[in-house]
Design a protein around this motif. Structure first.
Motif, PDB file in Angstrom:
ATOM      1  N   THR A 119       0.824  -1.198   0.000  1.00  0.00           N
ATOM      2  CA  THR A 119       0.000   0.000   0.000  1.00  0.00           C
ATOM      3  C   THR A 119       0.863   1.254   0.000  1.00  0.00           C
ATOM      4  OG1 THR A 119      -1.722  -1.176   1.211  1.00  0.00           O
ATOM      5  CG2 THR A 119      -1.853   1.215   1.196  1.00  0.00           C
ATOM      6  N   GLU A 120       1.930   1.234   0.797  1.00  0.00           N
ATOM      7  CA  GLU A 120       2.807   2.393   0.880  1.00  0.00           C
ATOM      8  C   GLU A 120       3.630   2.575  -0.379  1.00  0.00           C
ATOM      9  OE1 GLU A 120       5.040   1.460   4.338  1.00  0.00           O
ATOM     10  OE2 GLU A 120       3.565   2.315   5.724  1.00  0.00           O
ATOM     11  N   ALA A 121       4.077   1.454  -0.963  1.00  0.00           N
ATOM     12  CA  ALA A 121       4.986   1.541  -2.107  1.00  0.00           C
ATOM     13  C   ALA A 121       4.257   1.780  -3.422  1.00  0.00           C
ATOM     14  CB  ALA A 121       5.807   0.249  -2.210  1.00  0.00           C
ATOM     15  N   ALA A 122       3.058   1.230  -3.552  1.00  0.00           N
ATOM     16  CA  ALA A 122       2.377   1.319  -4.836  1.00  0.00           C
ATOM     17  C   ALA A 122       0.882   1.517  -4.641  1.00  0.00           C
ATOM     18  CB  ALA A 122       2.624   0.051  -5.655  1.00  0.00           C
ATOM     19  N   PRO A 123       0.460   2.712  -4.201  1.00  0.00           N
ATOM     20  CA  PRO A 123      -0.964   2.975  -4.041  1.00  0.00           C
ATOM     21  C   PRO A 123      -1.690   2.846  -5.372  1.00  0.00           C
ATOM     22  CG  PRO A 123       0.298   5.020  -3.951  1.00  0.00           C
ATOM     23  CD  PRO A 123       1.286   3.894  -3.935  1.00  0.00           C
ATOM     24  N   LEU A 124      -2.887   2.272  -5.326  1.00  0.00           N
ATOM     25  CA  LEU A 124      -3.642   2.044  -6.552  1.00  0.00           C
ATOM     26  C   LEU A 124      -4.370   3.324  -6.941  1.00  0.00           C
ATOM     27  CD1 LEU A 124      -5.107  -1.478  -5.781  1.00  0.00           C
ATOM     28  CD2 LEU A 124      -3.036  -0.883  -7.023  1.00  0.00           C
ATOM     29  N   ILE A 164      -3.964  -5.663 -16.141  1.00  0.00           N
ATOM     30  CA  ILE A 164      -4.714  -5.985 -14.926  1.00  0.00           C
ATOM     31  C   ILE A 164      -3.771  -6.385 -13.801  1.00  0.00           C
ATOM     32  CG2 ILE A 164      -6.389  -7.571 -13.889  1.00  0.00           C
ATOM     33  CD1 ILE A 164      -7.700  -7.753 -16.689  1.00  0.00           C
ATOM     34  N   LEU A 165      -2.791  -7.211 -14.119  1.00  0.00           N
ATOM     35  CA  LEU A 165      -1.880  -7.712 -13.092  1.00  0.00           C
ATOM     36  C   LEU A 165      -0.984  -6.610 -12.536  1.00  0.00           C
ATOM     37  CD1 LEU A 165      -0.931 -11.098 -14.784  1.00  0.00           C
ATOM     38  CD2 LEU A 165      -2.257 -10.817 -12.684  1.00  0.00           C
ATOM     39  N   VAL A 166      -0.355  -5.822 -13.409  1.00  0.00           N
ATOM     40  CA  VAL A 166       0.587  -4.812 -12.914  1.00  0.00           C
ATOM     41  C   VAL A 166      -0.124  -3.640 -12.242  1.00  0.00           C
ATOM     42  CG1 VAL A 166       2.308  -5.449 -14.645  1.00  0.00           C
ATOM     43  CG2 VAL A 166       0.779  -3.517 -15.093  1.00  0.00           C
ATOM     44  N   SER A 167      -1.404  -3.465 -12.525  1.00  0.00           N
ATOM     45  CA  SER A 167      -2.171  -2.403 -11.860  1.00  0.00           C
ATOM     46  C   SER A 167      -2.556  -2.782 -10.434  1.00  0.00           C
ATOM     47  CB  SER A 167      -3.444  -2.082 -12.651  1.00  0.00           C
ATOM     48  OG  SER A 167      -3.137  -1.572 -13.926  1.00  0.00           O
ATOM     49  N   ASN A 168      -2.335  -4.053 -10.077  1.00  0.00           N
ATOM     50  CA  ASN A 168      -2.666  -4.548  -8.738  1.00  0.00           C
ATOM     51  C   ASN A 168      -1.473  -5.291  -8.149  1.00  0.00           C
ATOM     52  OD1 ASN A 168      -5.817  -4.144  -8.484  1.00  0.00           O
ATOM     53  ND2 ASN A 168      -5.409  -4.856 -10.564  1.00  0.00           N
ATOM     54  N   THR A 217       2.300 -17.684 -10.493  1.00  0.00           N
ATOM     55  CA  THR A 217       1.096 -18.524 -10.471  1.00  0.00           C
ATOM     56  C   THR A 217       0.793 -18.962  -9.050  1.00  0.00           C
ATOM     57  OG1 THR A 217       1.585 -19.398 -12.680  1.00  0.00           O
ATOM     58  CG2 THR A 217       0.047 -20.659 -11.315  1.00  0.00           C
ATOM     59  N   GLU A 218      -0.469 -18.819  -8.649  1.00  0.00           N
ATOM     60  CA  GLU A 218      -0.963 -19.417  -7.412  1.00  0.00           C
ATOM     61  C   GLU A 218      -1.825 -20.603  -7.839  1.00  0.00           C
ATOM     62  OE1 GLU A 218      -0.151 -18.713  -4.466  1.00  0.00           O
ATOM     63  OE2 GLU A 218       0.739 -16.720  -4.567  1.00  0.00           O
ATOM     64  N   PRO A 219      -1.298 -21.833  -7.778  1.00  0.00           N
ATOM     65  CA  PRO A 219      -1.959 -23.001  -8.371  1.00  0.00           C
ATOM     66  C   PRO A 219      -3.427 -23.131  -7.939  1.00  0.00           C
ATOM     67  CG  PRO A 219       0.250 -23.590  -7.655  1.00  0.00           C
ATOM     68  CD  PRO A 219      -0.013 -22.198  -7.129  1.00  0.00           C
ATOM     69  N   GLY A 220      -4.285 -23.295  -8.954  1.00  0.00           N
ATOM     70  CA  GLY A 220      -5.697 -23.508  -8.707  1.00  0.00           C
ATOM     71  C   GLY A 220      -6.467 -22.259  -8.340  1.00  0.00           C
ATOM     72  N   MET A 221      -5.789 -21.130  -8.193  1.00  0.00           N
ATOM     73  CA  MET A 221      -6.458 -19.912  -7.739  1.00  0.00           C
ATOM     74  C   MET A 221      -6.337 -18.763  -8.736  1.00  0.00           C
ATOM     75  SD  MET A 221      -5.515 -20.119  -3.676  1.00  0.00           S
ATOM     76  CE  MET A 221      -6.575 -18.738  -3.245  1.00  0.00           C
ATOM     77  N   GLY A 222      -5.108 -18.420  -9.115  1.00  0.00           N
ATOM     78  CA  GLY A 222      -4.946 -17.288 -10.015  1.00  0.00           C
ATOM     79  C   GLY A 222      -3.502 -16.882 -10.172  1.00  0.00           C
ATOM     80  N   TYR A 223      -3.289 -15.583 -10.380  1.00  0.00           N
ATOM     81  CA  TYR A 223      -1.945 -15.069 -10.652  1.00  0.00           C
ATOM     82  C   TYR A 223      -1.750 -13.758  -9.904  1.00  0.00           C
ATOM     83  CZ  TYR A 223      -2.243 -18.385 -14.505  1.00  0.00           C
ATOM     84  OH  TYR A 223      -2.403 -19.531 -15.227  1.00  0.00           O
ATOM     85  N   ARG A 224      -0.471 -13.435  -9.682  1.00  0.00           N
ATOM     86  CA  ARG A 224      -0.166 -12.138  -9.081  1.00  0.00           C
ATOM     87  C   ARG A 224       1.092 -11.579  -9.706  1.00  0.00           C
ATOM     88  NH1 ARG A 224      -0.520 -12.080  -3.476  1.00  0.00           N
ATOM     89  NH2 ARG A 224      -0.859 -14.279  -3.099  1.00  0.00           N
ATOM     90  N   PHE A 225       1.193 -10.258  -9.709  1.00  0.00           N
ATOM     91  CA  PHE A 225       2.390  -9.572 -10.182  1.00  0.00           C
ATOM     92  C   PHE A 225       3.174  -9.093  -8.980  1.00  0.00           C
ATOM     93  CE2 PHE A 225       4.368  -5.396 -11.124  1.00  0.00           C
ATOM     94  CZ  PHE A 225       5.361  -5.850 -11.985  1.00  0.00           C
TER      95      PHE A 225
END
Length: 227
Positions: A119-124, A164-168, A217-225
């Motif tokens: 939150t501190e480093a990369a506010p949306l 979508i990924l890099v924006s979150n 990859t978070e197996p079975g769930m989704g992805y994160r950047f």
């Protein structure tokens, strides 16, 4: 002082959380049910929310949806529900992380610190249009990706997925959400689309696509950047 809202109806767990958080210089606001939690969130504007899903007055997923109507505060779900569809429902509603009970207090605190750092480093905010890593740069406004000083050619679909990924940053985005956003609701079960396009993005952006550093990859769930 970082303020943490704890929405949990188990008094013993609340006491343990309050003691551990206060010992680490967090401010803590406990709430025994969803309605109280929402009132405190509006009044106190917490920096992080720790939320149980099994509340006495309402489902925790509804609390997440209510919060997401007006705030991007990190939400860490703390729940005994272990089914993958329960986790996906909470993440799709807007939760940032999901921790199952019983849990390690050290792990919870580590995830809490990570949420605060993100939150501190990369506010949306709309101003966060340039995402720079050690290996590549993404300009969201210009819709341009560069690596090693050279432009990376991305297809419109690859770009949409990456955007979508890099924006979150740091947030787990579920397979269902990505599929609906990029390909539409009718393709929400076509998980192989994601595997193909994520592999393409990794080949274009990652130094070692077989062991990605950024597109996780978070197996079975989704992805994160991870930046």
């Amino acid at each position: 002082m970082t303020r943490v809202l704890v929405v949990e109806d188990d008094p013993q767990l609340v006491r343990a959380l309050v003691i551990n958080l206060q010992a680490r210089q967090y401010g803590v606001d406990p709430a025994p049910d969803g309605a109280t939690g929402l009132r405190i969130a509006a009044a106190r504007q917490p920096d992080v929310v720790i939320l149980d899903l099994g509340l006495p007055d309402m489902d925790g997923v509804d609390v997440i949806k209510s919060l997401r109507g007006w705030t991007r505060v990190p939400i860490l779900v703390l729940s005994a529900r272990r089914a993958s569809d329960e986790k996906v429902a909470a993440l799709d509603a807007g939760a940032d992380d999901y921790i199952t009970k019983p849990f390690s207090m050290d792990e919870l605190l580590a995830r809490l610190r990570a949420a605060v750092r993100r939150t501190e480093a990369a506010p949306l905010t709309p101003a966060a249009v340039l995402v720079a890593t050690d290996d590549f740069t993404i300009d969201l406004l210009a819709k341009r990706a560069t690596r090693g000083g050279h432009d990376v050619r991305l297809t419109p679909t690859e770009w949409h997925l990456l955007e979508i990924l890099v924006s979150n940053p740091g947030r787990l985005i579920t397979q269902k959400h990505l599929l609906q956003e990029v390909w539409g609701a009718s393709k929400s079960n076509k998980t192989h689309y994601l595997r193909v396009y994520m592999a393409q993005l990794r080949r274009k952006l990652e130094t070692n696509p077989a062991h990605p550093r950024y597109l996780i990859t978070e197996p079975g769930m989704g992805y994160r950047f991870e930046s």
